[in-house]
Scaffold this motif. Structure first.
Motif, PDB file in Angstrom:
ATOM      1  N   ARG A 355       0.806  -1.215   0.000  1.00  0.00           N
ATOM      2  CA  ARG A 355       0.000   0.000   0.000  1.00  0.00           C
ATOM      3  C   ARG A 355       0.848   1.278   0.000  1.00  0.00           C
ATOM      4  O   ARG A 355       0.292   2.374  -0.039  1.00  0.00           O
ATOM      5  CB  ARG A 355      -0.920  -0.007   1.222  1.00  0.00           C
ATOM      6  CG  ARG A 355      -2.092  -0.968   1.088  1.00  0.00           C
ATOM      7  CD  ARG A 355      -2.793  -1.151   2.439  1.00  0.00           C
ATOM      8  NE  ARG A 355      -4.077  -1.821   2.283  1.00  0.00           N
ATOM      9  CZ  ARG A 355      -4.235  -3.132   2.151  1.00  0.00           C
ATOM     10  NH1 ARG A 355      -3.155  -3.908   2.149  1.00  0.00           N
ATOM     11  NH2 ARG A 355      -5.429  -3.652   2.010  1.00  0.00           N
ATOM     12  N   PRO A 370      -4.010   3.882   1.569  1.00  0.00           N
ATOM     13  CA  PRO A 370      -5.448   3.652   1.658  1.00  0.00           C
ATOM     14  C   PRO A 370      -5.765   2.784   2.872  1.00  0.00           C
ATOM     15  O   PRO A 370      -4.971   1.917   3.265  1.00  0.00           O
ATOM     16  CB  PRO A 370      -5.760   2.906   0.363  1.00  0.00           C
ATOM     17  CG  PRO A 370      -4.621   3.190  -0.546  1.00  0.00           C
ATOM     18  CD  PRO A 370      -3.427   3.367   0.331  1.00  0.00           C
ATOM     19  N   HIS A 371      -6.909   3.000   3.480  1.00  0.00           N
ATOM     20  CA  HIS A 371      -7.329   2.246   4.668  1.00  0.00           C
ATOM     21  C   HIS A 371      -6.309   2.365   5.794  1.00  0.00           C
ATOM     22  O   HIS A 371      -6.062   1.416   6.535  1.00  0.00           O
ATOM     23  CB  HIS A 371      -7.552   0.770   4.345  1.00  0.00           C
ATOM     24  CG  HIS A 371      -8.325   0.523   3.081  1.00  0.00           C
ATOM     25  ND1 HIS A 371      -9.575   1.058   2.865  1.00  0.00           N
ATOM     26  CD2 HIS A 371      -8.018  -0.188   1.954  1.00  0.00           C
ATOM     27  CE1 HIS A 371     -10.011   0.678   1.669  1.00  0.00           C
ATOM     28  NE2 HIS A 371      -9.086  -0.066   1.099  1.00  0.00           N
ATOM     29  N   GLY A 373      -6.465   3.840   8.573  1.00  0.00           N
ATOM     30  CA  GLY A 373      -7.027   3.649   9.904  1.00  0.00           C
ATOM     31  C   GLY A 373      -7.067   2.188  10.308  1.00  0.00           C
ATOM     32  O   GLY A 373      -6.677   1.825  11.419  1.00  0.00           O
ATOM     33  N   GLN A 374      -7.518   1.326   9.391  1.00  0.00           N
ATOM     34  CA  GLN A 374      -7.564  -0.113   9.672  1.00  0.00           C
ATOM     35  C   GLN A 374      -6.157  -0.676   9.853  1.00  0.00           C
ATOM     36  O   GLN A 374      -5.893  -1.440  10.789  1.00  0.00           O
ATOM     37  CB  GLN A 374      -8.285  -0.829   8.536  1.00  0.00           C
ATOM     38  CG  GLN A 374      -8.456  -2.328   8.755  1.00  0.00           C
ATOM     39  CD  GLN A 374      -9.067  -3.018   7.558  1.00  0.00           C
ATOM     40  OE1 GLN A 374      -9.238  -2.411   6.495  1.00  0.00           O
ATOM     41  NE2 GLN A 374      -9.405  -4.287   7.710  1.00  0.00           N
ATOM     42  N   ILE A 375      -5.258  -0.299   8.946  1.00  0.00           N
ATOM     43  CA  ILE A 375      -3.871  -0.758   9.055  1.00  0.00           C
ATOM     44  C   ILE A 375      -3.258  -0.281  10.369  1.00  0.00           C
ATOM     45  O   ILE A 375      -2.562  -1.031  11.061  1.00  0.00           O
ATOM     46  CB  ILE A 375      -3.042  -0.214   7.873  1.00  0.00           C
ATOM     47  CG1 ILE A 375      -3.554  -0.796   6.566  1.00  0.00           C
ATOM     48  CG2 ILE A 375      -1.562  -0.500   8.061  1.00  0.00           C
ATOM     49  CD1 ILE A 375      -2.910  -2.040   6.110  1.00  0.00           C
ATOM     50  N   LEU A 446      -5.707   3.871  -4.470  1.00  0.00           N
ATOM     51  CA  LEU A 446      -4.909   2.721  -4.071  1.00  0.00           C
ATOM     52  C   LEU A 446      -3.720   2.583  -5.006  1.00  0.00           C
ATOM     53  O   LEU A 446      -3.871   2.711  -6.219  1.00  0.00           O
ATOM     54  CB  LEU A 446      -5.771   1.463  -4.151  1.00  0.00           C
ATOM     55  CG  LEU A 446      -5.291   0.194  -3.460  1.00  0.00           C
ATOM     56  CD1 LEU A 446      -5.286   0.401  -1.959  1.00  0.00           C
ATOM     57  CD2 LEU A 446      -6.210  -0.958  -3.829  1.00  0.00           C
ATOM     58  N   GLY A 452      -7.069  -5.649  -1.822  1.00  0.00           N
ATOM     59  CA  GLY A 452      -8.176  -5.101  -1.050  1.00  0.00           C
ATOM     60  C   GLY A 452      -8.055  -5.445   0.416  1.00  0.00           C
ATOM     61  O   GLY A 452      -7.075  -6.015   0.882  1.00  0.00           O
ATOM     62  N   ARG A 453      -9.126  -5.132   1.130  1.00  0.00           N
ATOM     63  CA  ARG A 453      -9.084  -5.298   2.583  1.00  0.00           C
ATOM     64  C   ARG A 453      -9.003  -6.760   3.012  1.00  0.00           C
ATOM     65  O   ARG A 453      -8.522  -7.075   4.087  1.00  0.00           O
ATOM     66  CB  ARG A 453     -10.335  -4.664   3.191  1.00  0.00           C
ATOM     67  CG  ARG A 453     -10.418  -3.159   2.995  1.00  0.00           C
ATOM     68  CD  ARG A 453     -11.568  -2.608   3.784  1.00  0.00           C
ATOM     69  NE  ARG A 453     -11.736  -1.174   3.528  1.00  0.00           N
ATOM     70  CZ  ARG A 453     -12.522  -0.395   4.237  1.00  0.00           C
ATOM     71  NH1 ARG A 453     -13.228  -0.893   5.224  1.00  0.00           N
ATOM     72  NH2 ARG A 453     -12.621   0.884   3.951  1.00  0.00           N
ATOM     73  N   SER A 460      -5.421 -10.516  10.898  1.00  0.00           N
ATOM     74  CA  SER A 460      -6.397 -10.173  11.940  1.00  0.00           C
ATOM     75  C   SER A 460      -6.799 -11.412  12.732  1.00  0.00           C
ATOM     76  O   SER A 460      -6.956 -11.360  13.955  1.00  0.00           O
ATOM     77  CB  SER A 460      -7.629  -9.531  11.302  1.00  0.00           C
ATOM     78  OG  SER A 460      -7.288  -8.379  10.571  1.00  0.00           O
TER      79      SER A 460
END
Length: 507
Positions: A355, A370-371, A373-375, A446, A452-453, A460
């Protein structure tokens, strides 16, 4: 005989052979499903085996029905079943990541993955020193292919170093095994326990030489100082799922040290009593200190993870070196934590690198991901786990090791090194998190080719298992304490393997 003991070895062997035969005949999607089904079966078998030995039973499987010490035996006790289950669980999530695309480009990834599991399970279950060497070679041969999967100059260079180091270790292993066989006339580990305890004084020098050579081999496999420099570069060069699976490979060396320490060197009346005492604890502390300095100086995230692995290995071997029930129990709990957390970190690191565009995993300023916050949330959790901060399993394991060290003569050194290395790890991870997530410039969209996620799901899930280690810490520590007690009283292990009555033998 209980055939369940043989299944963790048989299932990956058959699966690997099948995947090798059909590598050209079946499409990749079918081979992926076959591989995944095989790993799920291994998880189920490992769990069933662990439930069989939880009450302290030692299960022995004699291949060909040849009795020990003459035949090949597989032995399942609490420790070996715990390691087999840990390997299968880690392999499941590594494979779930790999089948998203990391396994493409070679027809051999799927069979090599299974053969790696075959070697790992065999190493944990074997009761014979020569067959430990054989399983070492199997898992190393598979690991050579997995490390080089995908090609490239960096992987080839790291693979060459990895091969050379392990070939030296294999050569020393043969020297050690030959020396011990010449002295004791056996390579069965349970039989060696009795023979080495009652050596003729004329053979004592050779026996010590062979045992110390064997320790050098296991120290190399466990990346103990001064044999540790191969690990960060080798693990950083390979693909993420392979690096995640390799997180358990160094634990084979830790397992082997623990097994021979409790079988051969802990008997106070034995000829080789306390052989590793002058070596193991100082080397473990030095490994921990150098690992933390390496993590602080790293300029790439995956190199940093490799040095943090060394810190965790130093702590594990410190717990084993203390040689008490509580310290070994703490080490076994921490072993599960660090294996799973390291696997999750390697999977997350590749997601971060993809990413960040051209910056990759380098610890430099780069456009925002991108993303992010999740990372960032996942990075924060894994950093807490790896650094050993409360309230998670890393902190609990580290705290239990430190508590077990309070009454030892080396208490001051252990406290100083563990706490200082923990502080340096926190600083290193805080610096990495800041560079990767906070000091980023805005970007649009991206990066080309970034996933993708869903790519983050296996990492996780591994972190969720680590959280489970925290939530169920009490029953797990009860189990590891019972495992430590079983290791420190090896009479039942020896009786089960040899079928003899050891009562009154002082063991």
């Amino acid at each position: 005989m209980n055939h369940l003991v043989f299944l963790p070895v048989l299932v990956p062997l058959l699966a690997g052979a099948l995947l090798l035969l059909v590598r050209r005949a079946l499409p990749l999607t079918v081979r992926r499903r076959l591989n995944l089904v095989a790993v799920l079966v291994q998880v189920a078998v490992a769990l069933a085996l662990l439930l069989q030995v939880t009450d302290g039973t030692v299960l022995v499987y004699q291949l060909g029905d040849w009795p020990a010490p003459y035949g090949i035996v597989l032995v399942a006790d609490r420790l070996s079943a715990w390691m087999v289950l840990l390997t299968a669980v880690l392999a499941l999530f590594a494979l779930l990541y790999a089948i998203r695309g990391s396994d493409a480009g070679s027809r051999h990834f799927q069979p090599l993955f299974q053969l790696q599991l075959f070697g790992l399970s065999g190493a944990f279950l074997t009761g014979d020193l020569f067959n430990l060497f054989v399983f070492f070679e199997v898992l190393l041969l598979a690991s050579y292919g997995l490390l080089l999967h995908g090609g490239g100059a960096q992987r080839t260079r790291a693979g060459l170093h990895f091969v050379v180091v392990n070939l030296v270790g294999s050569t020393l292993f043969l020297f050690a095994a030959g020396t011990l066989y010449g002295v004791a006339g056996t390579l069965n580990m349970a039989d060696l326990a009795g023979k080495l305890a009652t050596l003729d004084p004329a053979d004592l020098g050779l026996a010590r030489t062979g045992a110390l050579l064997l320790f050098v081999v296991f120290a190399l496999k466990a990346a103990l100082f001064p044999f540790y420099l191969w690990l960060p570069t080798a693990y950083a060069a390979t693909s993420a799922p392979v690096a995640a699976l390799f997180a358990v490979m160094t634990k084979v060396g830790v397992y082997a040290i623990l097994r021979v320490q409790t079988l051969w060197f802990d008997d106070p009346e034995g000829s080789l009593a306390g052989l590793l005492d002058p070596w193991l604890l100082p080397l473990a502390l030095v490994t921990m200190a150098l690992g933390s300095l390496g993590a602080l100086a790293s300029t790439r995230l995956r190199i940093q993870i490799g040095y943090l692995v060394l810190v965790s290995l130093g702590l594990l071997l410190t717990a084993i070196a203390l040689g008490e029930r509580d310290s070994i129990a703490a080490g076994l709990y921490y072993l599960a934590h660090t294996t799973l957390a390291t696997g999750a970190f390697y999977l997350l690191a590749e997601g971060i690198a993809r990413r960040r565009g051209s910056a990759g995993e380098r610890l430099i300023d780069a456009p925002a991901m991108p993303h992010a916050g999740q990372i960032g949330a996942l990075f924060f959790i894994v950093a807490i786990l790896v650094a050993g901060l409360p309230p998670f399993s890393g902190f609990l394991g580290k705290f239990m090791v430190l508590r077990a060290a309070l009454d030892t003569p080396a208490m001051a050194w252990i406290l100083a090194v563990v706490l200082l290395s923990g502080l340096l790890a926190i600083v290193a991870l805080a610096r990495s998190g800041s560079l990767l997530l906070l000091r980023a410039t805005p970007s649009e969209g991206l990066p080309p080719g970034a996933p993708g996620r869903g790519e983050l799901a296996p990492a996780s899930a591994l972190l969720a298992v680590c959280l489970g280690l925290t939530l169920w810490a009490a029953p797990l520590t009860d189990f590891t304490r019972a495992t430590a007690e079983q290791l420190l009283t090896p009479t039942h292990y020896i009786e089960a393997v040899l079928g003899t009555d050891m009562e009154g033998a002082g063991r």
